[in-house]
Design an enzyme around this catalytic site. Structure first.
Site, mmCIF file in Angstrom:
data_model
loop_
_atom_site.group_PDB
_atom_site.id
_atom_site.type_symbol
_atom_site.label_atom_id
_atom_site.label_comp_id
_atom_site.label_asym_id
_atom_site.label_seq_id
_atom_site.Cartn_x
_atom_site.Cartn_y
_atom_site.Cartn_z
ATOM 1 N N GLY A 12 0.847 -1.198 0.000
ATOM 2 C CA GLY A 12 0.000 0.000 0.000
ATOM 3 C C GLY A 12 0.876 1.239 0.000
ATOM 4 N N GLY A 15 4.075 0.996 2.279
ATOM 5 C CA GLY A 15 5.061 0.028 1.799
ATOM 6 C C GLY A 15 5.723 0.479 0.507
ATOM 7 N N ARG A 285 -14.381 12.835 13.281
ATOM 8 C CA ARG A 285 -15.137 11.598 13.104
ATOM 9 C C ARG A 285 -15.629 10.972 14.390
ATOM 10 N NH1 ARG A 285 -11.157 9.316 8.316
ATOM 11 N NH2 ARG A 285 -11.913 10.814 6.757
ATOM 12 N N SER A 391 -4.465 10.215 6.979
ATOM 13 C CA SER A 391 -3.958 8.839 6.885
ATOM 14 C C SER A 391 -3.096 8.652 5.648
ATOM 15 C CB SER A 391 -5.096 7.824 6.895
ATOM 16 O OG SER A 391 -5.919 7.982 5.772
#
Lengths: 578, 249
Positions: A12, A15, A285, A391
């Protein structure tokens, strides 16, 4: 390729970025991935990536980004790494831009930015509403370039089974399963970087992908890697229910003007706008999910008594929606069979992201020397609650900073690790598979998974009560016992998805136990961890990072202080401007 | 009687094993997709004859049509199993693996060649490094919109499955790779290596192998302008041919 190659597990964003940095330093990489890397879970990220470039002249700065990230984290994130991430964010977005990511543009041709949760600035660069996919592809292309040069060797459809450790406790490689052939092979490496993502499947049906098994980190954990903050699990406020999964409806929908409402006393009630006049629909959130849960479950105010609220973009110009949100609205249209351009969408919170993960130091090294962790599987950067669009940033930032220390670590001369040590790890993993192949009990691993997932989703997400957590802990022990009595239907020795799933399920059950134990212990409310019995953040007693170690088959909890050296504690409020 | 869904699935334990058909019948639910039908079989792997069996194996990840993994042939149409809604399909629902790639097992194939062709086509920007070098080149909103449309390709292989020129034993790279070449050739910095990509695509397996059947554009789940991109690349190729000719003389 030589045994000099550093192993990266996971393809991802984290990585791939780690791979690029290691190659850039002239070091070869063996890249292991559960799926072909281009299909990694990062592709599902929609909204964007934060960077305080201040294109719109609002006076935004990396310092403000940092402060909002820390307030968003409810002060549980270590401050120096978060500061490093926010400071580097503009460089990261410029880098991605140079790689050719088709970010949306202003009329002048600059990068365009949108608002996002927990901030009043336009700080989020985006490529339509499939930003994660676009970032993934850009990094995949750069890795491909190094692959063409012979610096990267990919092992796709391989699953990490364990780490190899030498007698000094250092990580010296991995054992991995070639899933199509079901063969376990050990690989030596001078350093290993885990970038294996989050544990979505622990909560059953979530916004995560089916490959977010939670298994690899547990294998490392059982081999001595320390875990941190497992109880902090993000529930995203707006997702759509499905039989197979919950599908995310990005925060960017609200950032572009989408409004959340339900009916109260026969009239439309825009509850976020009423309760949080300053941030409105863009409260972070953890808060947004808690409010929706309260309105639907406690007050019974879901439309027609249903388990949803409305997310409405029907007042926004079609052309704007198409240019900025078509990727996400298309998901709603395809799966719900309704037109979201002109009808309000039905949404409800769903498990989305793990703030916790493997404990790491400021060089991303885990408690096992030579083993690094980056991306969602590390615990750094987000504390008790992650801000939207942080993120993609933290994944890429971690991948970016791990390169130099990993290469430096890999350059030291260490005594050879014996073939017998490799054979031992392979033998252990093979034996574990043989036990699964020989199983002829009455239980079905997928049904146990459903029971675990539904329970975790119901009892260990938005609201947590100690009595309930105790029941969940007991039930997890039962499920574990059941999981030891499965009957394997597929006895084939090729791509045996059932055997792989059955072993991963045991890992997930341990992951679940760890979350429950840490949640039970923390007697306060902070970020995504909310206990009505202890409704307030308690900095005097609980401003500390949860640590979990695995020893003698037990989960041992301890704590360490949070590094709050840069920003003083303050109350977290979103009804007024900070 | 409760409604059910009947699936007819092509099973094959490995590339060297004999394929066979197996039927399953599962309970109907609202908004059921093919993917959840397969997940349902995993929870009770009994075929339509009432005989215990193994659950079929397939490739899956995101389940929201953005990763490309669960591509298969559903009632003779190549598509993703996640967005294939049962309400829109005739029964029995017939599931088969893609035919243009080596089989791994049942409905799962290995599309490695597709990824290798992307590497061969040099579809990347040759950046100088990851260190801070400031902003990228400016870009108009129009160019961004074009590039975004091309960049949504998820390497699923639908376009390759229906292409009469594409096959295991044939060199043609297919529409998706050609569209990626266009994506990078129109990027302000990517254009600096346009000729290298065009050189690759002028070889056997490149653009001249396209037979103009135009099947690709009809099945692309992301509505990527594939045939338009091949035509645009053809025009770039003419320019490249001329440049090459005059640089030699």
């Amino acid at each position: 390729m030589s045994e000099r190659a550093i192993i990266v597990v996971g393809g991802g964003l984290a990585g791939l970025m780690a791979t690029i940095r290691i190659c850039e330093l002239g070091h070869p990489v063996k890249l292991f991935s559960y799926v072909p890397v281009k299909r990694s879970h990062s592709v599902t990220a929609q909204g964007g990536i934060n960077a305080s470039i201040n294109v719109l002249g609002e006076g935004d700065s990396p310092q403000i980004h940092f402060e909002e990230t820390i307030v968003g984290s409810d002060f549980l994130a270590n401050q120096p790494p978060a500061k490093g991430m926010c400071d580097d964010a503009p460089n990261i977005v410029y880098l991605l831009d140079r790689m050719g990511v088709p970010f949306n543009r202003t009329p002048e041709g600059n990068l365009d930015f949108r608002g996002f949760g927990g901030t009043l600035y336009h700080r989020t660069a985006f490529a339509g509403a499939t930003t994660g996919q676009q970032l993934m592809y850009a990094l995949d292309e750069q890795v491909r370039r190094y692959e063409a040069e012979g610096l990267v060797e990919k092992f796709e459809y391989w699953s990490m089974q364990n780490i190899l450790k030498d007698s000094e406790g250092r990580c010296r490689g991995i054992a991995a399963l070639n899933m199509p052939t079901m063969e376990v092979v050990a690989f030596r490496a001078p350093a290993v970087v885990m970038a294996v993502g989050g544990p979505g499947l622990v909560f059953g049906r979530t916004t995560n992908s089916m490959i977010n098994t939670g298994s690899a980190v547990i294998r490392a954990f059982k081999s001595g890697a320390r875990f941190a903050n497992p109880e902090f699990v993000q529930v995203h406020p707006t997702a759509i229910a499905g039989l197979d999964k919950r599908r995310l409806i990005s925060e960017s929908v609200r950032a572009e003007g989408g409004r959340v409402w339900t009916y109260k006393d026969g009239k439309k009630w825009y509850f976020f706008e009423e309760m949080y006049p300053a941030y409105g629909n863009l409260v972070p959130r953890d808060i947004a999910s808690k409010v929706i849960h309260d309105i639907v479950v406690n007050q019974g105010l879901g439309p027609d008594g249903g388990r949803y609220v409305y997310l409405d973009v029907s007042h926004i110009d079609d052309d704007v929606l198409r240019r900025k949100l078509s990727g996400v609205l298309e998901i709603y249209e395809k799966f719900m069979g309704e037109d979201p351009y002109h009808n309000p969408m039905k949404v409800y919170p769903a498990v989305h992201y793990s703030m916790g993960g493997l404990w790491i130091d400021y060089n991303q090294m885990t408690s096992v020397p030579g083993l690094y962790a980056v991306g969602e599987c590390d615990y750094e950067y987000h504390g008790a609650n992650r801000l939207g669009a942080n993120s993609l940033l933290s994944c890429i930032y971690a991948g970016r900073i791990v390169g130099a220390p990993a290469v430096e670590y890999a350059s030291q001369e260490l005594p050879d690790i014996a073939d017998s040590a490799l054979a031992e790890v392979v033998g252990r993993e093979e034996q574990a598979f043989e036990e699964v192949f020989a199983s002829d009990g009455e239980e079905n691993a997928y049904l146990i998974q459903d029971e675990m997932g539904e329970m975790m989703d119901r009892d260990v997400t938005i609201v947590r009560e100690n009595a309930t957590l105790d029941k969940v802990a007991a039930k997890l022990e039962d499920l574990d016992a059941q999981a030891a009595r499965i009957g394997l239907r597929d006895k084939g020795r090729r791509m045996n998805a059932e055997a792989i799933f059955a072993r991963e399920l045991r890992d997930r059950l341990l992951y679940a136990k760890m979350i429950v134990k840490a949640a039970r212990a923390r007697e306060e409310s902070r970020g995504a961890h909310y206990k009505p019995t202890f409704p307030k953040r308690n900095d005097d007693e609980w401003l500390k990072t949860t640590l979990v170690d695995y020893s003698a088959e037990e989960l041992k909890i301890s704590y360490e202080p949070v590094d709050i050296s840069l920003l003083p504690l303050r109350e977290r409020r979103y009804d007024v401007k900070h | 009687m409760p409604k059910t869904v009947v699936l007819k699935i092509k099973r094959q334990a490995g590339p060297d094993e004999r394929p066979h058909w197996e039927e399953f019948e599962i309970p109907y639910q609202e908004r059921l997709n093919v993917l959840f039908c397969l997940q349902t079989i995993q929870r009770n792997p009994v075929n339509r004859l009432g005989k215990p069996t193994s659950a079929p194996v397939w490739d899956q990840s995101c389940l929201e049509e953005v990763c490309g993994a669960c591509t298969m042939i559903v009632n003779n149409v190549v598509r993703q199993a996640c967005t294939a809604l049962v309400d829109d399909l005739e029964q029995p629902i017939v599931l088969e693996p893609l035919t243009k790639f080596p089989l791994i097992k049942d409905l799962m194939v290995d599309r490695k060649r597709f990824f290798d062709d992307l590497t061969k086509s040099k579809t990347w920007v040759s950046i100088d490094g990851t260190h801070a070098l400031g902003a990228g080149p400016g870009c108009s909103q129009e160019l961004q919109q074009l590039r975004y449309a091309l960049a949504r390709c998820m390497t699923c292989g639908c376009c390759l499955e229906v292409c009469p020129q594409y096959g295991l034993e044939r060199p043609f790279v297919g529409a998706a790779v050609l569209a990626q070449v266009r994506l990078f050739n129109v990027h302000p910095t990517g254009a600096m290596q346009a000729d290298e990509r065009l050189e690759e695509m002028s070889k056997p397996g490149g653009i001249t192998d396209c037979g103009n059947a135009q099947n690709c554009v009809r099945v692309c789940p992301k509505e990527i302008p594939l045939t338009e991109s091949i035509a645009a690349l053809g025009r770039q190729m003419v320019g490249y041919g001329l440049r090459k000719f005059f640089s030699k003389s």
